[in-house]
Design a protein around this motif. Structure first.
Motif, PDB file in Angstrom:
ATOM      1  N   SER A 101     -45.361   7.263  34.243  1.00 42.98           N
ATOM      2  CA  SER A 101     -44.633   6.015  34.067  1.00 42.98           C
ATOM      3  C   SER A 101     -44.612   5.609  32.589  1.00 42.98           C
ATOM      4  O   SER A 101     -43.572   5.190  32.067  1.00 42.98           O
ATOM      5  CB  SER A 101     -45.285   4.916  34.910  1.00 42.98           C
ATOM      6  OG  SER A 101     -44.627   3.697  34.741  1.00 42.98           O
ATOM      7  N   TYR A 102     -45.740   5.732  31.912  1.00 40.07           N
ATOM      8  CA  TYR A 102     -45.778   5.424  30.478  1.00 40.07           C
ATOM      9  C   TYR A 102     -44.879   6.371  29.698  1.00 40.07           C
ATOM     10  O   TYR A 102     -44.189   5.959  28.760  1.00 40.07           O
ATOM     11  CB  TYR A 102     -47.212   5.466  29.932  1.00 40.07           C
ATOM     12  CG  TYR A 102     -47.908   4.136  30.016  1.00 40.07           C
ATOM     13  CD1 TYR A 102     -47.447   3.028  29.314  1.00 40.07           C
ATOM     14  CD2 TYR A 102     -49.044   3.975  30.799  1.00 40.07           C
ATOM     15  CE1 TYR A 102     -48.091   1.796  29.388  1.00 40.07           C
ATOM     16  CE2 TYR A 102     -49.694   2.747  30.882  1.00 40.07           C
ATOM     17  CZ  TYR A 102     -49.207   1.670  30.164  1.00 40.07           C
ATOM     18  OH  TYR A 102     -49.845   0.452  30.246  1.00 40.07           O
ATOM     19  N   CYS A 103     -44.869   7.648  30.051  1.00 44.45           N
ATOM     20  CA  CYS A 103     -43.986   8.606  29.375  1.00 44.45           C
ATOM     21  C   CYS A 103     -42.517   8.225  29.586  1.00 44.45           C
ATOM     22  O   CYS A 103     -41.718   8.277  28.656  1.00 44.45           O
ATOM     23  CB  CYS A 103     -44.241  10.026  29.875  1.00 44.45           C
ATOM     24  SG  CYS A 103     -45.783  10.751  29.286  1.00 44.45           S
ATOM     25  N   GLN A 104     -42.165   7.835  30.815  1.00 40.91           N
ATOM     26  CA  GLN A 104     -40.795   7.433  31.108  1.00 40.91           C
ATOM     27  C   GLN A 104     -40.418   6.175  30.319  1.00 40.91           C
ATOM     28  O   GLN A 104     -39.318   6.093  29.759  1.00 40.91           O
ATOM     29  CB  GLN A 104     -40.617   7.179  32.602  1.00 40.91           C
ATOM     30  CG  GLN A 104     -39.193   6.826  32.975  1.00 40.91           C
ATOM     31  CD  GLN A 104     -39.039   6.461  34.438  1.00 40.91           C
ATOM     32  OE1 GLN A 104     -39.958   5.900  35.048  1.00 40.91           O
ATOM     33  NE2 GLN A 104     -37.893   6.791  35.005  1.00 40.91           N
ATOM     34  N   MET A 105     -41.322   5.220  30.253  1.00 41.15           N
ATOM     35  CA  MET A 105     -41.038   4.005  29.491  1.00 41.15           C
ATOM     36  C   MET A 105     -40.875   4.316  28.010  1.00 41.15           C
ATOM     37  O   MET A 105     -40.012   3.754  27.336  1.00 41.15           O
ATOM     38  CB  MET A 105     -42.152   2.968  29.706  1.00 41.15           C
ATOM     39  CG  MET A 105     -42.179   2.374  31.100  1.00 41.15           C
ATOM     40  SD  MET A 105     -43.363   1.023  31.291  1.00 41.15           S
ATOM     41  CE  MET A 105     -44.923   1.895  31.402  1.00 41.15           C
ATOM     42  N   HIS A 106     -41.695   5.236  27.498  1.00 42.24           N
ATOM     43  CA  HIS A 106     -41.599   5.631  26.090  1.00 42.24           C
ATOM     44  C   HIS A 106     -40.245   6.274  25.806  1.00 42.24           C
ATOM     45  O   HIS A 106     -39.584   5.942  24.814  1.00 42.24           O
ATOM     46  CB  HIS A 106     -42.747   6.591  25.747  1.00 42.24           C
ATOM     47  CG  HIS A 106     -42.837   6.910  24.291  1.00 42.24           C
ATOM     48  ND1 HIS A 106     -42.516   8.153  23.786  1.00 42.24           N
ATOM     49  CD2 HIS A 106     -43.205   6.152  23.232  1.00 42.24           C
ATOM     50  CE1 HIS A 106     -42.684   8.143  22.472  1.00 42.24           C
ATOM     51  NE2 HIS A 106     -43.103   6.950  22.118  1.00 42.24           N
ATOM     52  N   ARG A 107     -39.815   7.180  26.688  1.00 43.23           N
ATOM     53  CA  ARG A 107     -38.502   7.823  26.519  1.00 43.23           C
ATOM     54  C   ARG A 107     -37.381   6.784  26.585  1.00 43.23           C
ATOM     55  O   ARG A 107     -36.426   6.846  25.817  1.00 43.23           O
ATOM     56  CB  ARG A 107     -38.284   8.897  27.592  1.00 43.23           C
ATOM     57  CG  ARG A 107     -39.179  10.106  27.447  1.00 43.23           C
ATOM     58  CD  ARG A 107     -38.791  11.224  28.398  1.00 43.23           C
ATOM     59  NE  ARG A 107     -38.761  10.853  29.798  1.00 43.23           N
ATOM     60  CZ  ARG A 107     -39.775  10.995  30.653  1.00 43.23           C
ATOM     61  NH1 ARG A 107     -40.921  11.507  30.241  1.00 43.23           N
ATOM     62  NH2 ARG A 107     -39.650  10.637  31.918  1.00 43.23           N
ATOM     63  N   GLU A 108     -37.504   5.830  27.511  1.00 41.67           N
ATOM     64  CA  GLU A 108     -36.473   4.802  27.671  1.00 41.67           C
ATOM     65  C   GLU A 108     -36.370   3.928  26.424  1.00 41.67           C
ATOM     66  O   GLU A 108     -35.268   3.636  25.952  1.00 41.67           O
ATOM     67  CB  GLU A 108     -36.771   3.933  28.894  1.00 41.67           C
ATOM     68  CG  GLU A 108     -35.664   3.007  29.276  1.00 41.67           C
ATOM     69  CD  GLU A 108     -34.436   3.718  29.818  1.00 41.67           C
ATOM     70  OE1 GLU A 108     -33.325   3.194  29.597  1.00 41.67           O
ATOM     71  OE2 GLU A 108     -34.566   4.784  30.452  1.00 41.67           O
ATOM     72  N   LEU A 109     -37.502   3.511  25.883  1.00 40.79           N
ATOM     73  CA  LEU A 109     -37.482   2.678  24.684  1.00 40.79           C
ATOM     74  C   LEU A 109     -36.917   3.440  23.488  1.00 40.79           C
ATOM     75  O   LEU A 109     -36.181   2.867  22.677  1.00 40.79           O
ATOM     76  CB  LEU A 109     -38.878   2.135  24.377  1.00 40.79           C
ATOM     77  CG  LEU A 109     -39.408   1.092  25.365  1.00 40.79           C
ATOM     78  CD1 LEU A 109     -40.853   0.748  25.059  1.00 40.79           C
ATOM     79  CD2 LEU A 109     -38.540  -0.155  25.365  1.00 40.79           C
ATOM     80  N   LYS A 110     -37.241   4.723  23.377  1.00 45.02           N
ATOM     81  CA  LYS A 110     -36.668   5.543  22.308  1.00 45.02           C
ATOM     82  C   LYS A 110     -35.157   5.640  22.466  1.00 45.02           C
ATOM     83  O   LYS A 110     -34.406   5.511  21.499  1.00 45.02           O
ATOM     84  CB  LYS A 110     -37.281   6.955  22.315  1.00 45.02           C
ATOM     85  CG  LYS A 110     -38.645   7.027  21.670  1.00 45.02           C
ATOM     86  CD  LYS A 110     -39.286   8.392  21.777  1.00 45.02           C
ATOM     87  CE  LYS A 110     -38.498   9.504  21.153  1.00 45.02           C
ATOM     88  NZ  LYS A 110     -39.239  10.788  21.168  1.00 45.02           N
ATOM     89  N   TYR A 111     -34.698   5.852  23.687  1.00 45.66           N
ATOM     90  CA  TYR A 111     -33.267   5.957  23.966  1.00 45.66           C
ATOM     91  C   TYR A 111     -32.559   4.646  23.644  1.00 45.66           C
ATOM     92  O   TYR A 111     -31.509   4.636  23.007  1.00 45.66           O
ATOM     93  CB  TYR A 111     -33.053   6.338  25.438  1.00 45.66           C
ATOM     94  CG  TYR A 111     -31.613   6.271  25.882  1.00 45.66           C
ATOM     95  CD1 TYR A 111     -30.721   7.282  25.540  1.00 45.66           C
ATOM     96  CD2 TYR A 111     -31.144   5.192  26.624  1.00 45.66           C
ATOM     97  CE1 TYR A 111     -29.389   7.223  25.930  1.00 45.66           C
ATOM     98  CE2 TYR A 111     -29.823   5.116  27.020  1.00 45.66           C
ATOM     99  CZ  TYR A 111     -28.950   6.132  26.675  1.00 45.66           C
ATOM    100  OH  TYR A 111     -27.644   6.061  27.065  1.00 45.66           O
ATOM    101  N   ARG A 112     -33.123   3.543  24.073  1.00 48.44           N
ATOM    102  CA  ARG A 112     -32.501   2.234  23.842  1.00 48.44           C
ATOM    103  C   ARG A 112     -32.484   1.880  22.364  1.00 48.44           C
ATOM    104  O   ARG A 112     -31.556   1.234  21.887  1.00 48.44           O
ATOM    105  CB  ARG A 112     -33.222   1.130  24.622  1.00 48.44           C
ATOM    106  CG  ARG A 112     -33.209   1.308  26.120  1.00 48.44           C
ATOM    107  CD  ARG A 112     -31.841   1.159  26.699  1.00 48.44           C
ATOM    108  NE  ARG A 112     -31.859   1.450  28.131  1.00 48.44           N
ATOM    109  CZ  ARG A 112     -30.951   1.013  28.980  1.00 48.44           C
ATOM    110  NH1 ARG A 112     -29.948   0.291  28.565  1.00 48.44           N
ATOM    111  NH2 ARG A 112     -31.036   1.337  30.252  1.00 48.44           N
ATOM    112  N   LYS A 113     -33.493   2.312  21.623  1.00 48.23           N
ATOM    113  CA  LYS A 113     -33.536   2.043  20.190  1.00 48.23           C
ATOM    114  C   LYS A 113     -32.454   2.841  19.463  1.00 48.23           C
ATOM    115  O   LYS A 113     -31.831   2.341  18.541  1.00 48.23           O
ATOM    116  CB  LYS A 113     -34.923   2.396  19.644  1.00 48.23           C
ATOM    117  CG  LYS A 113     -35.124   1.997  18.211  1.00 48.23           C
ATOM    118  CD  LYS A 113     -36.534   2.284  17.759  1.00 48.23           C
ATOM    119  CE  LYS A 113     -36.748   1.861  16.323  1.00 48.23           C
ATOM    120  NZ  LYS A 113     -38.102   2.141  15.869  1.00 48.23           N
TER     121      LYS A 113
END
Length: 131
Positions: A101-113
């Protein structure tokens, strides 16, 4: 005006989509959790509460299985970016696959940035009527 909900950019188990995030999470997940919290605008030390809370609450006779910080971050990210999901799924992801879940959130925040969307609200200037 309501915007359509989107899906997560990557799935919960799509670690191969971003090998850097995957390796970061595998070798130092507490550091990744702190990075996610900081990137979301919260205190970078906040996830440390999840690591301490089971021991502390168990000492007081309160068993805790849901990591509150991981769950709160996941729900916050989902709501901020209009991602489909439910609280039940967030609880399941946070309880049984916390590091994924933390890995997915990290990828999502990178994508959104990287893919910032700008919403411009154009409204006419107010007009005054003089009699």
């Amino acid at each position: 005006m309501a915007y359509p909900l989107t899906d997560w950019n990557t799935g919960l188990f799509d670690c191969c989509e971003d090998k850097c995030s995957c390796c970061y999470g595998f070798f130092c997940c507490p550091c990744l959790a702190c990075t996610v919290s900081g990137n979301f605008g919260e205190s970078g030390c906040l996830p440390l509460c999840d690591m301490c809370s089971p021991a502390i609450t168990a000492a007081f006779g309160i068993p805790l299985c849901v990591p509150p910080v991981a769950l709160a971050l996941r729900v916050g990210i989902r709501h901020k970016y209009g991602i489909k999901g439910s609280l039940c799924r967030d609880i399941a992801s946070s309880c049984f696959c916390e590091w994924c879940s933390y890995c997915q959130m990290h990828r999502e925040l990178k994508y959104r940035k990287q893919n910032k969307t700008v919403i411009v609200n154009m409204q006419p200037a107010p007009m005054m009527v003089v009699n």
